[in-house]
Motif scaffolding. Structure first.
Motif, PDB file in Angstrom:
ATOM      1  N   ASP A  83     -19.497 -79.303  41.535  1.00 50.24           N
ATOM      2  CA  ASP A  83     -19.954 -78.968  40.187  1.00 50.24           C
ATOM      3  C   ASP A  83     -18.803 -78.489  39.314  1.00 50.24           C
ATOM      4  N   GLU A  84     -17.866 -77.750  39.921  1.00 57.96           N
ATOM      5  CA  GLU A  84     -16.738 -77.210  39.154  1.00 57.96           C
ATOM      6  C   GLU A  84     -15.610 -78.225  38.990  1.00 57.96           C
ATOM      7  N   ALA A  85     -15.333 -78.980  40.062  1.00 57.07           N
ATOM      8  CA  ALA A  85     -14.203 -79.912  40.018  1.00 57.07           C
ATOM      9  C   ALA A  85     -14.454 -81.055  39.035  1.00 57.07           C
ATOM     10  N   TRP A  86     -15.722 -81.468  38.924  1.00 53.40           N
ATOM     11  CA  TRP A  86     -16.065 -82.553  38.007  1.00 53.40           C
ATOM     12  C   TRP A  86     -17.048 -82.018  36.977  1.00 53.40           C
ATOM     13  N   LYS A  87     -16.613 -80.951  36.307  1.00 53.87           N
ATOM     14  CA  LYS A  87     -17.482 -80.165  35.447  1.00 53.87           C
ATOM     15  C   LYS A  87     -18.249 -80.976  34.406  1.00 53.87           C
ATOM     16  N   ASP A  88     -17.541 -81.842  33.704  1.00 50.18           N
ATOM     17  CA  ASP A  88     -18.222 -82.538  32.615  1.00 50.18           C
ATOM     18  C   ASP A  88     -18.529 -83.989  32.943  1.00 50.18           C
ATOM     19  N   ARG A  89     -18.444 -84.314  34.236  1.00 47.95           N
ATOM     20  CA  ARG A  89     -18.685 -85.698  34.644  1.00 47.95           C
ATOM     21  C   ARG A  89     -20.157 -85.941  34.893  1.00 47.95           C
ATOM     22  N   GLY A  90     -20.531 -87.146  34.740  1.00 44.89           N
ATOM     23  CA  GLY A  90     -21.868 -87.544  35.186  1.00 44.89           C
ATOM     24  C   GLY A  90     -22.953 -87.249  34.177  1.00 44.89           C
ATOM     25  N   GLY A  91     -23.779 -88.210  33.892  1.00 43.83           N
ATOM     26  CA  GLY A  91     -24.911 -87.999  33.002  1.00 43.83           C
ATOM     27  C   GLY A  91     -25.884 -87.008  33.597  1.00 43.83           C
ATOM     28  N   GLY A  92     -25.762 -86.763  34.868  1.00 46.96           N
ATOM     29  CA  GLY A  92     -26.671 -85.840  35.546  1.00 46.96           C
ATOM     30  C   GLY A  92     -26.467 -84.386  35.155  1.00 46.96           C
TER      31      GLY A  92
END
Lengths: 229, 238
Positions: A83-92
Protein backbone atom coordinates in the motif's frame (compact mmCIF):
# COMPACT_ATOMS: atom_id res chain seq x y z
CA UNK A 1 19.81 2.11 0.03
CA UNK A 2 17.24 4.42 1.54
CA UNK A 3 14.21 5.16 -0.54
CA UNK A 4 11.63 7.43 0.97
CA UNK A 5 9.36 7.93 -2.01
CA UNK A 6 7.33 5.82 -4.38
CA UNK A 7 9.02 3.04 -6.33
CA UNK A 8 9.34 3.21 -10.11
CA UNK A 9 6.71 1.01 -11.75
CA UNK A 10 9.09 -1.08 -13.80
CA UNK A 11 11.18 -2.60 -11.02
CA UNK A 12 11.02 -6.34 -10.54
CA UNK A 13 8.73 -7.82 -7.91
CA UNK A 14 8.86 -11.46 -6.88
CA UNK A 15 6.42 -13.36 -4.70
CA UNK A 16 7.27 -16.69 -3.10
CA UNK A 17 4.16 -18.64 -2.20
CA UNK A 18 2.19 -21.84 -2.17
CA UNK A 19 -0.99 -22.42 -4.19
CA UNK A 20 -3.16 -23.23 -1.17
CA UNK A 21 -2.19 -20.48 1.26
CA UNK A 22 -4.80 -17.83 2.01
CA UNK A 23 -2.00 -15.54 3.20
CA UNK A 24 -0.36 -15.76 -0.23
CA UNK A 25 -3.66 -14.92 -1.90
CA UNK A 26 -4.13 -11.89 0.34
CA UNK A 27 -0.82 -10.57 -1.02
CA UNK A 28 -1.75 -11.47 -4.62
CA UNK A 29 -5.03 -9.55 -4.27
CA UNK A 30 -3.15 -6.55 -2.85
CA UNK A 31 -0.67 -6.58 -5.76
CA UNK A 32 -3.58 -6.88 -8.19
CA UNK A 33 -5.34 -3.89 -6.64
CA UNK A 34 -2.23 -1.83 -7.33
CA UNK A 35 -1.70 -3.22 -10.82
CA UNK A 36 1.80 -4.35 -9.86
CA UNK A 37 3.41 -6.92 -12.14
CA UNK A 38 5.19 -9.68 -10.28
CA UNK A 39 6.86 -13.01 -10.82
CA UNK A 40 5.29 -15.79 -8.80
CA UNK A 41 7.49 -18.59 -7.46
CA UNK A 42 5.73 -21.70 -6.15
CA UNK A 43 7.48 -23.16 -3.11
CA UNK A 44 7.34 -26.76 -1.98
CA UNK A 45 7.21 -26.42 1.80
CA UNK A 46 8.45 -29.98 2.28
CA UNK A 47 11.52 -29.08 0.24
CA UNK A 48 12.16 -25.39 0.78
CA UNK A 49 14.28 -23.61 -1.78
CA UNK A 50 17.59 -21.98 -0.94
CA UNK A 51 15.99 -18.70 -1.94
CA UNK A 52 13.18 -19.02 0.61
CA UNK A 53 15.57 -20.06 3.37
CA UNK A 54 17.82 -17.08 2.76
CA UNK A 55 15.01 -14.54 2.24
CA UNK A 56 13.01 -15.57 5.31
CA UNK A 57 15.56 -17.32 7.52
CA UNK A 58 13.64 -16.70 10.71
CA UNK A 59 10.27 -18.20 9.86
CA UNK A 60 11.04 -20.04 6.59
CA UNK A 61 7.42 -19.40 5.58
CA UNK A 62 5.48 -18.00 2.65
CA UNK A 63 4.45 -15.50 1.49
CA UNK A 64 7.66 -13.53 0.99
CA UNK A 65 7.67 -10.50 -1.29
CA UNK A 66 10.98 -9.49 -2.80
CA UNK A 67 11.44 -6.04 -4.27
CA UNK A 68 14.78 -4.66 -5.44
CA UNK A 69 16.39 -7.65 -3.78
CA UNK A 70 14.93 -6.87 -0.35
CA UNK A 71 12.51 -9.33 1.24
CA UNK A 72 9.34 -8.54 3.17
CA UNK A 73 7.70 -11.32 5.22
CA UNK A 74 4.40 -11.72 7.12
CA UNK A 75 1.32 -11.16 4.98
CA UNK A 76 -0.10 -8.26 7.03
CA UNK A 77 3.26 -6.48 6.89
CA UNK A 78 3.52 -7.18 3.15
CA UNK A 79 0.06 -5.73 2.46
CA UNK A 80 0.89 -2.47 4.26
CA UNK A 81 4.22 -2.37 2.41
CA UNK A 82 2.44 -2.75 -0.93
CA UNK A 83 0.00 0.00 0.00
CA UNK A 84 2.86 2.38 0.81
CA UNK A 85 5.33 1.39 -1.92
CA UNK A 86 2.74 1.84 -4.67
CA UNK A 87 0.79 4.56 -2.93
CA UNK A 88 -0.96 6.14 -5.87
CA UNK A 89 -1.02 3.14 -8.17
CA UNK A 90 -4.01 1.19 -9.21
CA UNK A 91 -7.60 2.20 -9.75
CA UNK A 92 -8.32 0.14 -6.68
CA UNK A 93 -7.18 3.01 -4.51
CA UNK A 94 -5.67 2.74 -1.07
CA UNK A 95 -5.81 -0.61 0.66
CA UNK A 96 -5.81 1.01 4.09
CA UNK A 97 -7.95 4.10 4.75
CA UNK A 98 -6.24 7.50 4.97
CA UNK A 99 -7.79 8.57 8.26
CA UNK A 100 -5.78 7.35 11.30
CA UNK A 101 -8.86 6.28 13.24
CA UNK A 102 -10.29 4.40 10.27
CA UNK A 103 -6.89 2.73 9.84
CA UNK A 104 -6.92 1.60 13.47
CA UNK A 105 -10.43 0.22 13.03
CA UNK A 106 -9.46 -1.66 9.85
CA UNK A 107 -6.42 -3.15 11.57
CA UNK A 108 -8.56 -4.23 14.55
CA UNK A 109 -10.88 -6.12 12.24
CA UNK A 110 -7.84 -7.93 10.83
CA UNK A 111 -6.96 -9.01 14.38
CA UNK A 112 -10.58 -10.00 14.96
CA UNK A 113 -10.55 -12.17 11.83
CA UNK A 114 -7.34 -13.89 12.94
CA UNK A 115 -7.86 -14.26 16.70
CA UNK A 116 -11.60 -14.32 17.29
CA UNK A 117 -13.25 -15.59 14.11
CA UNK A 118 -10.80 -18.14 12.68
CA UNK A 119 -10.39 -20.43 15.71
CA UNK A 120 -14.07 -21.43 16.00
CA UNK A 121 -14.28 -21.86 12.21
CA UNK A 122 -11.31 -24.21 12.31
CA UNK A 123 -12.77 -26.00 15.32
CA UNK A 124 -16.09 -26.47 13.54
CA UNK A 125 -14.35 -27.91 10.49
CA UNK A 126 -12.11 -30.29 12.43
CA UNK A 127 -14.49 -31.27 15.28
CA UNK A 128 -14.42 -35.05 15.74
CA UNK A 129 -17.97 -35.41 17.03
CA UNK A 130 -21.39 -33.98 16.21
CA UNK A 131 -21.85 -32.30 19.58
CA UNK A 132 -18.48 -30.55 19.43
CA UNK A 133 -19.11 -29.59 15.84
CA UNK A 134 -22.44 -28.02 16.72
CA UNK A 135 -20.93 -26.10 19.63
CA UNK A 136 -18.09 -24.77 17.46
CA UNK A 137 -20.54 -23.97 14.66
CA UNK A 138 -22.66 -21.82 16.96
CA UNK A 139 -19.53 -20.10 18.28
CA UNK A 140 -18.45 -19.35 14.70
CA UNK A 141 -21.90 -18.03 13.77
CA UNK A 142 -21.86 -15.74 16.81
CA UNK A 143 -18.68 -14.08 15.52
CA UNK A 144 -19.99 -14.02 11.95
CA UNK A 145 -23.00 -12.10 13.26
CA UNK A 146 -20.60 -9.47 14.61
CA UNK A 147 -19.13 -9.17 11.10
CA UNK A 148 -22.62 -9.03 9.61
CA UNK A 149 -23.39 -5.99 11.75
CA UNK A 150 -20.10 -4.33 10.81
CA UNK A 151 -20.70 -4.89 7.10
CA UNK A 152 -24.32 -3.76 7.13
CA UNK A 153 -25.51 -2.40 3.80
CA UNK A 154 -22.03 -1.65 2.46
CA UNK A 155 -20.79 -3.30 -0.72
CA UNK A 156 -17.52 -4.17 0.95
CA UNK A 157 -16.17 -3.73 4.47
CA UNK A 158 -14.12 -0.81 3.15
CA UNK A 159 -17.12 0.78 1.39
CA UNK A 160 -17.55 0.89 -2.37
CA UNK A 161 -14.31 -0.93 -3.10
CA UNK A 162 -12.30 -3.75 -1.61
CA UNK A 163 -10.00 -2.75 1.25
CA UNK A 164 -7.81 -4.24 3.96
CA UNK A 165 -10.59 -5.98 5.90
CA UNK A 166 -12.04 -7.50 2.72
CA UNK A 167 -8.59 -8.85 1.81
CA UNK A 168 -8.14 -10.32 5.28
CA UNK A 169 -11.53 -12.03 5.25
CA UNK A 170 -11.49 -12.83 1.54
CA UNK A 171 -10.29 -16.44 1.77
CA UNK A 172 -13.38 -17.26 3.85
CA UNK A 173 -15.46 -16.51 0.77
CA UNK A 174 -14.15 -19.68 -0.89
CA UNK A 175 -13.10 -21.70 2.17
CA UNK A 176 -16.42 -21.62 4.02
CA UNK A 177 -18.44 -23.13 1.14
CA UNK A 178 -15.88 -25.94 0.86
CA UNK A 179 -15.98 -26.59 4.60
CA UNK A 180 -19.79 -26.60 4.43
CA UNK A 181 -19.72 -29.15 1.64
CA UNK A 182 -17.30 -31.41 3.50
CA UNK A 183 -19.01 -31.23 6.91
CA UNK A 184 -22.53 -31.28 5.55
CA UNK A 185 -23.42 -28.32 7.78
CA UNK A 186 -23.89 -24.62 7.03
CA UNK A 187 -22.52 -21.59 8.86
CA UNK A 188 -23.32 -18.83 6.40
CA UNK A 189 -26.94 -18.90 5.26
CA UNK A 190 -28.87 -16.14 3.55
CA UNK A 191 -31.46 -16.21 6.30
CA UNK A 192 -29.09 -15.70 9.20
CA UNK A 193 -26.30 -13.74 7.49
CA UNK A 194 -27.79 -12.02 4.43
CA UNK A 195 -25.20 -9.23 4.10
CA UNK A 196 -22.20 -11.50 4.61
CA UNK A 197 -23.65 -14.08 2.27
CA UNK A 198 -23.96 -11.48 -0.48
CA UNK A 199 -20.50 -10.08 0.31
CA UNK A 200 -18.90 -13.48 -0.25
CA UNK A 201 -20.13 -13.69 -3.84
CA UNK A 202 -19.34 -10.05 -4.41
CA UNK A 203 -15.76 -10.48 -3.17
CA UNK A 204 -15.12 -13.52 -5.35
CA UNK A 205 -16.15 -11.55 -8.44
CA UNK A 206 -14.40 -8.32 -7.40
CA UNK A 207 -11.55 -7.01 -9.57
CA UNK A 208 -8.69 -8.10 -7.26
CA UNK A 209 -10.05 -11.61 -6.66
CA UNK A 210 -11.92 -12.73 -9.73
CA UNK A 211 -8.95 -13.98 -11.76
CA UNK A 212 -6.89 -14.85 -8.71
CA UNK A 213 -8.36 -17.74 -6.79
CA UNK A 214 -6.84 -21.09 -5.91
CA UNK A 215 -8.00 -24.22 -7.76
CA UNK A 216 -11.05 -25.02 -5.64
CA UNK A 217 -11.40 -28.74 -6.41
CA UNK A 218 -7.74 -29.28 -5.57
CA UNK A 219 -8.23 -27.25 -2.39
CA UNK A 220 -11.23 -29.34 -1.37
CA UNK A 221 -9.17 -32.52 -1.75
CA UNK A 222 -6.39 -31.10 0.40
CA UNK A 223 -8.92 -30.06 3.07
CA UNK A 224 -10.39 -33.56 3.06
CA UNK A 225 -6.90 -34.84 3.69
CA UNK A 226 -6.45 -32.43 6.63
CA UNK A 227 -9.71 -33.39 8.21
CA UNK A 228 -8.98 -37.07 8.45
CA UNK A 229 -5.63 -36.54 10.17
CA UNK B 1 4.62 16.85 30.82
CA UNK B 2 4.34 18.90 27.63
CA UNK B 3 0.93 20.00 26.47
CA UNK B 4 -0.47 19.35 23.02
CA UNK B 5 -3.66 20.75 21.52
CA UNK B 6 -5.82 17.68 21.80
CA UNK B 7 -4.27 16.37 25.02
CA UNK B 8 -7.43 16.90 27.06
CA UNK B 9 -9.32 14.45 24.90
CA UNK B 10 -7.05 11.49 25.54
CA UNK B 11 -7.97 8.88 28.11
CA UNK B 12 -6.27 5.55 28.75
CA UNK B 13 -8.00 2.67 30.49
CA UNK B 14 -5.58 0.08 31.80
CA UNK B 15 -4.29 -2.19 34.51
CA UNK B 16 -1.15 -0.92 36.25
CA UNK B 17 0.87 -4.11 35.91
CA UNK B 18 0.29 -4.63 32.21
CA UNK B 19 3.20 -4.51 29.74
CA UNK B 20 0.71 -3.48 27.07
CA UNK B 21 -0.17 -0.43 29.12
CA UNK B 22 3.53 0.44 29.41
CA UNK B 23 3.73 0.57 25.61
CA UNK B 24 0.80 2.97 25.37
CA UNK B 25 1.96 5.28 28.16
CA UNK B 26 5.52 5.29 26.81
CA UNK B 27 4.26 6.23 23.33
CA UNK B 28 2.13 9.05 24.74
CA UNK B 29 5.07 10.31 26.81
CA UNK B 30 7.37 10.25 23.77
CA UNK B 31 4.90 12.40 21.88
CA UNK B 32 4.49 14.75 24.83
CA UNK B 33 0.74 14.20 24.85
CA UNK B 34 -1.44 14.81 27.89
CA UNK B 35 -3.88 12.13 28.87
CA UNK B 36 -6.05 10.98 31.73
CA UNK B 37 -5.27 7.55 33.10
CA UNK B 38 -8.08 5.39 34.49
CA UNK B 39 -7.12 2.25 36.38
CA UNK B 40 -9.42 -0.65 35.65
CA UNK B 41 -9.93 -3.36 38.21
CA UNK B 42 -9.79 -6.51 36.11
CA UNK B 43 -11.93 -8.38 38.57
CA UNK B 44 -14.72 -5.85 38.26
CA UNK B 45 -14.90 -4.83 34.62
CA UNK B 46 -16.22 -1.35 34.82
CA UNK B 47 -18.95 0.20 32.72
CA UNK B 48 -16.79 2.59 30.76
CA UNK B 49 -14.60 -0.29 29.61
CA UNK B 50 -17.47 -2.44 28.42
CA UNK B 51 -19.07 0.44 26.58
CA UNK B 52 -15.92 1.29 24.68
CA UNK B 53 -14.72 -2.21 23.93
CA UNK B 54 -17.71 -4.49 23.51
CA UNK B 55 -16.00 -6.85 21.11
CA UNK B 56 -12.86 -7.67 23.00
CA UNK B 57 -13.40 -6.47 26.59
CA UNK B 58 -9.66 -6.13 26.83
CA UNK B 59 -7.35 -3.45 28.07
CA UNK B 60 -5.55 -1.19 27.47
CA UNK B 61 -7.94 1.05 25.55
CA UNK B 62 -7.15 4.53 24.30
CA UNK B 63 -10.10 6.90 24.06
CA UNK B 64 -9.51 9.86 21.77
CA UNK B 65 -12.42 12.30 21.96
CA UNK B 66 -14.44 9.33 23.17
CA UNK B 67 -13.50 7.07 20.26
CA UNK B 68 -11.87 3.82 21.40
CA UNK B 69 -8.76 2.15 20.01
CA UNK B 70 -7.82 -1.28 21.38
CA UNK B 71 -4.78 -3.57 21.10
CA UNK B 72 -1.56 -2.01 22.33
CA UNK B 73 0.31 -2.17 19.01
CA UNK B 74 -2.64 -0.63 17.17
CA UNK B 75 -2.84 2.09 19.81
CA UNK B 76 0.87 2.88 19.40
CA UNK B 77 0.46 3.04 15.61
CA UNK B 78 -2.59 5.25 16.04
CA UNK B 79 -0.74 7.63 18.37
CA UNK B 80 2.00 7.90 15.76
CA UNK B 81 -0.39 8.49 12.87
CA UNK B 82 -2.91 10.76 14.60
CA UNK B 83 -0.31 13.12 16.08
CA UNK B 84 2.26 13.62 13.32
CA UNK B 85 3.17 17.10 14.55
CA UNK B 86 3.96 15.88 18.07
CA UNK B 87 7.55 14.74 17.95
CA UNK B 88 9.33 12.40 15.53
CA UNK B 89 7.56 9.49 13.89
CA UNK B 90 7.96 6.08 15.50
CA UNK B 91 8.49 4.54 12.07
CA UNK B 92 11.32 5.40 9.65
CA UNK B 93 10.68 7.15 6.35
CA UNK B 94 11.97 4.35 4.12
CA UNK B 95 9.18 1.99 3.05
CA UNK B 96 11.21 -1.20 3.39
CA UNK B 97 12.58 -0.14 6.79
CA UNK B 98 8.99 0.44 7.94
CA UNK B 99 8.10 -3.08 6.91
CA UNK B 100 11.11 -4.42 8.83
CA UNK B 101 9.99 -2.50 11.95
CA UNK B 102 6.44 -3.83 11.66
CA UNK B 103 7.79 -7.34 11.13
CA UNK B 104 9.79 -7.22 14.37
CA UNK B 105 6.90 -5.57 16.20
CA UNK B 106 4.74 -8.54 15.25
CA UNK B 107 7.56 -10.92 16.19
CA UNK B 108 7.71 -9.61 19.76
CA UNK B 109 4.09 -10.63 20.38
CA UNK B 110 3.82 -13.65 18.09
CA UNK B 111 7.07 -15.34 19.16
CA UNK B 112 8.72 -13.79 22.22
CA UNK B 113 5.59 -13.14 24.23
CA UNK B 114 3.80 -16.34 23.27
CA UNK B 115 6.79 -18.47 24.31
CA UNK B 116 7.12 -16.43 27.48
CA UNK B 117 3.51 -17.11 28.46
CA UNK B 118 4.24 -20.78 27.92
CA UNK B 119 6.74 -20.76 30.78
CA UNK B 120 3.88 -20.53 33.26
CA UNK B 121 1.23 -22.31 31.26
CA UNK B 122 1.35 -25.84 32.58
CA UNK B 123 2.54 -27.91 35.52
CA UNK B 124 4.78 -29.94 33.23
CA UNK B 125 8.36 -28.98 33.98
CA UNK B 126 9.71 -30.23 30.68
CA UNK B 127 7.17 -28.12 28.77
CA UNK B 128 8.06 -25.10 30.87
CA UNK B 129 11.76 -25.67 30.21
CA UNK B 130 11.06 -25.84 26.48
CA UNK B 131 9.12 -22.58 26.73
CA UNK B 132 12.14 -20.98 28.41
CA UNK B 133 14.39 -22.20 25.59
CA UNK B 134 12.01 -20.77 22.98
CA UNK B 135 11.78 -17.46 24.82
CA UNK B 136 15.56 -17.16 24.92
CA UNK B 137 15.78 -18.15 21.24
CA UNK B 138 13.31 -15.38 20.41
CA UNK B 139 15.44 -12.92 22.37
CA UNK B 140 18.49 -14.10 20.41
CA UNK B 141 16.63 -13.35 17.19
CA UNK B 142 15.81 -9.88 18.49
CA UNK B 143 19.50 -9.35 19.24
CA UNK B 144 20.12 -9.93 15.53
CA UNK B 145 17.23 -7.61 14.67
CA UNK B 146 18.75 -4.92 16.84
CA UNK B 147 22.02 -5.15 14.97
CA UNK B 148 20.12 -4.99 11.65
CA UNK B 149 17.91 -2.03 12.59
CA UNK B 150 20.02 0.18 14.85
CA UNK B 151 22.55 1.37 12.28
CA UNK B 152 25.95 2.65 13.29
CA UNK B 153 24.96 4.02 16.66
CA UNK B 154 23.68 0.68 18.02
CA UNK B 155 21.41 2.58 20.45
CA UNK B 156 17.79 2.05 19.39
CA UNK B 157 15.89 -0.26 17.07
CA UNK B 158 14.63 3.01 15.60
CA UNK B 159 18.14 3.96 14.45
CA UNK B 160 18.61 7.67 15.14
CA UNK B 161 16.11 7.67 17.95
CA UNK B 162 13.52 5.62 19.80
CA UNK B 163 11.25 3.84 17.35
CA UNK B 164 8.34 1.46 17.03
CA UNK B 165 10.16 -1.73 18.02
CA UNK B 166 11.75 0.04 21.01
CA UNK B 167 8.22 0.87 22.19
CA UNK B 168 6.80 -2.61 21.57
CA UNK B 169 9.70 -4.44 23.22
CA UNK B 170 10.08 -1.70 25.82
CA UNK B 171 6.68 -2.58 27.29
CA UNK B 172 8.15 -5.91 28.32
CA UNK B 173 11.17 -4.46 30.14
CA UNK B 174 9.54 -4.31 33.59
CA UNK B 175 8.44 -7.93 33.13
CA UNK B 176 11.97 -8.90 32.09
CA UNK B 177 13.31 -7.37 35.29
CA UNK B 178 10.71 -9.18 37.39
CA UNK B 179 11.34 -12.49 35.65
CA UNK B 180 15.02 -12.22 36.45
CA UNK B 181 14.51 -11.20 40.08
CA UNK B 182 11.70 -13.61 40.89
CA UNK B 183 12.72 -16.67 38.93
CA UNK B 184 16.27 -16.12 37.73
CA UNK B 185 15.42 -16.30 34.03
CA UNK B 186 17.24 -13.65 32.01
CA UNK B 187 15.44 -12.89 28.77
CA UNK B 188 18.20 -10.47 27.92
CA UNK B 189 21.64 -11.20 29.24
CA UNK B 190 24.95 -9.31 28.91
CA UNK B 191 26.67 -12.55 27.84
CA UNK B 192 24.04 -13.96 25.49
CA UNK B 193 22.48 -10.75 24.14
CA UNK B 194 24.92 -7.91 24.90
CA UNK B 195 23.28 -5.37 22.58
CA UNK B 196 19.82 -5.93 24.08
CA UNK B 197 21.20 -5.85 27.61
CA UNK B 198 22.71 -2.40 26.92
CA UNK B 199 19.49 -1.36 25.18
CA UNK B 200 17.44 -2.36 28.23
CA UNK B 201 19.56 -0.16 30.52
CA UNK B 202 19.31 2.69 28.03
CA UNK B 203 15.53 2.27 27.93
CA UNK B 204 15.19 2.36 31.71
CA UNK B 205 17.15 5.62 31.84
CA UNK B 206 14.67 7.45 29.59
CA UNK B 207 12.33 9.88 31.36
CA UNK B 208 9.47 8.78 29.12
CA UNK B 209 10.06 5.15 30.13
CA UNK B 210 10.30 5.97 33.83
CA UNK B 211 6.95 7.72 33.61
CA UNK B 212 5.40 4.72 31.87
CA UNK B 213 6.75 1.80 33.93
CA UNK B 214 5.06 0.52 37.09
CA UNK B 215 7.04 0.48 40.37
CA UNK B 216 9.34 -2.54 40.28
CA UNK B 217 8.83 -3.52 43.92
CA UNK B 218 5.06 -3.64 43.53
CA UNK B 219 5.38 -5.61 40.32
CA UNK B 220 7.77 -8.06 41.93
CA UNK B 221 5.47 -8.57 44.90
CA UNK B 222 2.60 -9.19 42.51
CA UNK B 223 4.64 -11.71 40.55
CA UNK B 224 5.79 -13.60 43.64
CA UNK B 225 2.18 -13.94 44.81
CA UNK B 226 1.17 -15.29 41.41
CA UNK B 227 4.07 -17.76 41.28
CA UNK B 228 3.15 -19.05 44.73
CA UNK B 229 -0.48 -19.45 43.66
CA UNK B 230 0.50 -21.63 40.72
CA UNK B 231 3.23 -23.44 42.70
CA UNK B 232 5.77 -22.58 40.06
CA UNK B 233 9.11 -24.38 39.99
CA UNK B 234 11.92 -22.70 38.09
CA UNK B 235 12.93 -24.97 35.20
CA UNK B 236 16.52 -26.14 35.45
CA UNK B 237 18.73 -24.24 33.02
CA UNK B 238 20.75 -26.16 30.45
Amino acid sequence: MDHGGEYAPDEKVELLGTWSSPYVFKVIWALTMKGVEYEYVEEDLRNKSGALLSLNPLHKKVPVLVYRGKPVAESDVIVEFIDEAWKDRGGGGRILPEDPYERAMARSWVIFARDVLSPPIWKWFTAPGEEEQEGAREAAVAQLLVLEEELGRKEFFAGDCVGLVDLSLGALAYVIPIYEEITGTRIVTEERLPCLSAWMGRFLSSPPAKDHLPPLEKLKLSFLGERTL
Amino acid sequence: MATAGSGDELKVLGAWASPFLVRVLFALQLKGLRYEYVEVDLKEKNELLLASNPVHKKIPVLLHAGKPVCESQLIVQYIDEAFPASGPSFLPADTHARAVARFWGAYVDDKLLSSWKGIFATKDEEENAEAVRQTLAAADALEGAFRECSGEKLEWFGGDGVGYVDIVLGGLVPSMNVLELAVGIKVVDPDRTPLLAAWKDRFCALDAAKAAMPPLDRLLENAKKYLAEISFKTPASK
